[in-house]
Motif scaffolding. Structure first.
Motif, short mmCIF file in Angstrom:
data_model
loop_
_atom_site.label_atom_id
_atom_site.label_comp_id
_atom_site.label_asym_id
_atom_site.label_seq_id
_atom_site.Cartn_x
_atom_site.Cartn_y
_atom_site.Cartn_z
N ALA A 178 0.75 -1.11 -0.07
CA ALA A 178 0.00 -0.06 0.01
C ALA A 178 0.84 1.27 0.01
O ALA A 178 1.76 1.35 0.79
CB ALA A 178 -0.79 -0.13 1.13
N ILE A 179 0.68 1.99 -0.94
CA ILE A 179 1.72 3.12 -1.08
C ILE A 179 0.68 4.42 -0.94
O ILE A 179 -0.09 4.71 -1.41
CB ILE A 179 2.33 3.49 -2.54
CG1 ILE A 179 2.76 2.13 -2.85
CG2 ILE A 179 3.46 4.59 -2.43
CD1 ILE A 179 3.56 2.20 -4.29
N SER A 180 1.36 5.22 0.02
CA SER A 180 0.39 6.51 0.28
C SER A 180 1.31 7.34 1.02
O SER A 180 1.92 7.22 2.26
CB SER A 180 -0.78 6.22 1.45
OG SER A 180 -1.30 7.35 1.99
N GLN A 181 1.47 8.61 0.48
CA GLN A 181 2.41 9.75 1.29
C GLN A 181 1.75 9.96 2.72
O GLN A 181 2.46 10.01 3.55
CB GLN A 181 2.18 11.09 0.39
CG GLN A 181 3.22 12.09 0.62
CD GLN A 181 2.57 13.09 2.03
OE1 GLN A 181 3.41 13.22 2.97
NE2 GLN A 181 1.19 13.30 1.91
N GLU B 13 -3.44 8.38 5.09
CA GLU B 13 -4.57 8.54 5.54
C GLU B 13 -5.76 8.34 4.52
O GLU B 13 -6.67 8.62 4.79
CB GLU B 13 -4.67 9.87 6.37
CG GLU B 13 -3.79 10.00 7.55
CD GLU B 13 -4.16 9.19 8.63
OE1 GLU B 13 -4.96 8.33 8.67
OE2 GLU B 13 -3.36 9.04 9.59
N THR B 14 -5.27 8.07 3.32
CA THR B 14 -6.07 8.12 2.14
C THR B 14 -7.15 7.11 2.35
O THR B 14 -6.66 6.04 2.42
CB THR B 14 -5.40 7.81 1.02
OG1 THR B 14 -4.41 8.97 0.63
CG2 THR B 14 -6.35 7.78 -0.42
N MET B 15 -8.53 7.34 2.52
CA MET B 15 -9.37 6.53 2.86
C MET B 15 -9.48 5.24 1.86
O MET B 15 -9.80 4.00 2.31
CB MET B 15 -10.79 7.21 3.04
CG MET B 15 -12.04 6.23 3.62
SD MET B 15 -11.42 5.53 5.21
CE MET B 15 -11.18 6.83 6.40
C1 F6R Z 1 -1.52 14.48 -6.90
C2 F6R Z 1 -1.69 13.66 -5.63
C3 F6R Z 1 -2.53 12.83 -5.36
C4 F6R Z 1 -2.21 11.80 -4.17
C5 F6R Z 1 -3.18 10.90 -3.85
C6 F6R Z 1 -2.85 10.01 -3.09
O1 F6R Z 1 -0.42 15.34 -6.99
O2 F6R Z 1 -0.93 14.11 -4.80
O3 F6R Z 1 -3.11 11.95 -6.52
O4 F6R Z 1 -1.04 11.19 -4.79
O5 F6R Z 1 -4.52 11.41 -3.25
O6 F6R Z 1 -2.48 10.53 -1.66
P1 F6R Z 1 -1.68 9.49 -0.54
O7 F6R Z 1 -0.27 9.25 -1.31
O8 F6R Z 1 -1.51 10.76 0.67
O9 F6R Z 1 -2.42 8.39 -0.39
#
Ligand code: F6R
Length: 616
Positions: A349-352, A355-357
């Motif tokens: 699971a990749i997420s900055q 918290e992305t639901m």
């Molecule tokens: C585009 C952008 C979004 C995020 C997406 C996932 O510039 O930032 O497309 O990549 O909403 O966010 P994360 O990585 O926080 O799960």
């Protein structure tokens, strides 16, 4: 979506709340509001539609009395337009003494609202959130016990929520609850904080505790009690925030985006640090958290947006080096179609934000079906990291601009580290070859810097093309997800039509879009690598040139052929073909930022967006 901050302590509450909201504004900027309780002035609330600066100006013109307890909110609108009335906090109860803020969506708000209206409650907003304020106020009226009232209400709510609540009769207590929405506690000396993430309070303390699912916090100046919704105490698990407030400031750059683009040599370097020995061998101690990793027979990467494109790039490395089948799934599609998951499936699971639901729900879905979960995450203490079996942190530092840049290059780098570590574990390639690849990765931070030092022409092109109605991006192999990312950056920042295509797909339809003067940015694969697709992409360039396209190519240094066909060529240093992804995206980030800036747009806070998408 929506930023939340709470404070109790001897310091200036206005300063803590407004400073916290400033750092959280990337989560939403449709409106902002605060409530504080002063022993003489009582509960004071101010809220305004628009960016935080509107609220700050308002408070400058008509100040409210500072206090020692308060809550603040910055909104990304879901239910109800961005107006003063729909801004948080929402007030409730006798003499409107209760104030409440909410992040998330209360899914059963309509029935709760009908119930309250039938009891004579008058609503001041169109939000789902206001029901929670009236419900707590109503329960409090019955029991005169604020904590018990809050507890009773959160159990009735469905959906996603972080709630913070204060009451004039309890000027020492901030109540908070979370379900499916983030909440972190900051532990200070003689003061305590709450925030949607640590950015809310990192200027004041480095000690943090993340709050688990379905938990309630009773925050006082000198005590923090966390319980389940049923009231059972929960042990706090503290962590140290490893960046400081200056990392989340512009540091002299015109925008957070400009700073974060410039941060990339360090973001990539820090992601590699401690994981790659000087001989190029990879060690991911995080793998220890995953049982029977060597049994894994397939990988599914779940992510959204830019993070999903990072997953697409990582897929090439994992398949080629670790010889495991990989599929990359948009998290919001994944769990709605009976995907094949076994106990030998590894979910990455990749997420900055972590918290992305959509990503969280996809991960939970797979975990319930026996899959192991490895997170690639940038935010310490995030929900994803708490729920995964193991987490590879991308040490990109806080990313504040809404459009992701440094997190993307760090995510790809982390994905390639995972590919090397899996290959080593599985013995799928000779270790000496893996070490050579590791050594190539070690060269990346310098190459990233080299590209960023030479982007002058891309800046000019951004300005020159600021009137374009549409810009197309083409790529093959890892250049394809980079083309998609280049197009996404342009859409979200500059609000113009942009599409990324697999170059090979062109003649199956999209070539019909090409007309005289159509700008097309083409990511050209490296020429001198076995099985290179460079000649095929050169043919694609000729096909679109013949139909009038203006071609800007991103090519590898030393490729003298491309200039014969493209109108412009931007060169990036030679590297491994997969690692060219981290280099070729850089001119596209710069291009989108410059083009949007030339149109007079705010590159840090593009319209309609929020950084962290915590609702489905
Ligand atoms: C585009 C952008 C979004 C995020 C997406 C996932 O510039 O930032 O497309 O990549 O909403 O966010 P994360 O990585 O926080 O799960």
């Amino acid at each position: 979506m929506c930023g939340i901050v709470g404070y109790v302590g001897p310091g200036s509450t206005l300063e803590v709340l407004l400073g916290g909201l400033k750092r959280l504004e990337y989560r939403g900027y449709d409106s902002a509001g605060i409530s504080v309780i002063d022993s003489e002035a009582g509960l004071q609330t101010r809220k305004r539609a628009g960016k935080l600066s509107v609220l700050v100006d308002d408070l400058d013109q008509a100040p409210i009395k500072d206090a020692h307890i308060g809550i603040g909110h910055t909104r990304w609108a879901t239910h109800g337009a961005p107006t003063d009335g729909n801004a948080h906090p929402h007030l409730g109860g006798e003499h409107l003494k209760l104030s409440l803020i909410h992040n998330g969506i209360i899914e059963n708000f309509a029935e709760l609202k009908a119930e309250l209206i039938s009891q004579g409650v008058k609503f001041q907003s169109e939000t789902d959130s206001e029901v929670a304020a009236h419900l707590v106020a109503g329960e409090y009226l019955k029991s005169n016990d604020l904590s018990a009232a809050f507890r009773a209400v959160v159990k009735r709510l469905e959906g996603a929520f972080t709630l913070l609540c204060i009451h004039e009769d309890h000027p020492d207590l901030v109540l908070a609850a979370r379900r499916n929405s983030p909440l972190v506690i900051g532990l200070g000396e003689n003061e305590n904080f709450l925030g949607s993430d640590v950015a809310a309070f990192v200027a004041h303390t480095k000690r943090a505790v993340s709050v688990g699912q379905d938990q309630i916090v009773e925050l006082r100046q000198n005590s923090v009690l966390v319980t389940s919704f049923d009231g059972d105490p929960v042990e706090l698990s503290e962590f140290k925030i490893d960046w400081d407030a200056s990392a989340a400031s512009k540091g002299g750059w015109p925008s957070f985006m400009a700073k974060e683009i410039a941060d990339q040599p360090q973001a990539v370097g820090d992601t590699l640090m401690g994981r790659l020995a000087s001989d190029g061998s990879v060690k991911l101690s995080e793998f220890a958290g995953i049982d029977a990793l060597s049994q894994v027979d397939r990988i599914t990467i779940v992510a959204c947006g830019t993070a999903a494109y990072a997953g697409e790039v990582a897929k090439y490395a994992i398949e080629k080096w670790a010889k495991l089948p990989v599929s990359v799934e948009l998290a919001h599609e994944f769990r709605y179609r009976d995907p094949i998951i076994t106990e030998n499936t590894l979910i990455i699971a990749i997420s900055q934000s972590g918290e992305t639901m959509d990503t969280l729900m996809a991960t939970r879905y797979a975990k319930e079906r026996g899959a192991k979960v490895l997170a690639i995450c940038n935010t310490q203490g995030a929900t994803l990291a708490r729920e995964a079996d193991a987490t590879i942190y991308t040490h990109a530092g806080p990313e504040v601009a809404v459009a992701s840049t440094k997190a993307f290059t760090a995510q790809i780098t982390a994905g390639q580290l995972v590919a090397l570590a899996l290959a080593s574990l599985r013995g799928s390639m000779p270790q000496a070859e893996l070490n050579e690849l590791g050594q190539e990765l070690l060269k990346l931070p310098r190459a990233v810097k080299e590209v960023l030092d030479s982007v002058g022409r891309m800046k000019e092109l951004g300005k020159e093309l600021s009137d374009a109605k549409s810009i197309l991006f083409l790529g093959r192999n890892v250049g394809y997800p980079i083309a998609l990312e280049g197009a996404l950056k342009l859409k979200e920042l500059a609000y113009i039509h942009a599409e990324g295509f697999a170059a090979g797909e062109l003649k199956h339809g999209p070539i019909a879009l090409i007309e005289e003067g159509q700008p097309v940015i083409v990511i050209v694969p490296a020429k001198n690598t076995p099985g290179s697709l460079q000649p095929k992409v050169i043919s694609n360039i000729q096909e679109i040139k013949a139909r009038g396209a203006k071609v800007i190519a991103i090519a590898e240094a030393g490729d003298t052929e491309v200039a014969n066909y493209a109108d412009e060529v931007f060169f990036v240093p030679q590297t491994h073909p997969f690692m060219a992804a981290q280099l070729s995206v850089l001119p596209l980030q710069i291009f989108a930022m410059e083009l949007a800036t030339a149109k007079g747009l705010d590159v840090d806070q593009p319209r309609n967006l929020a950084k962290s998408v915590t609702v489905e």
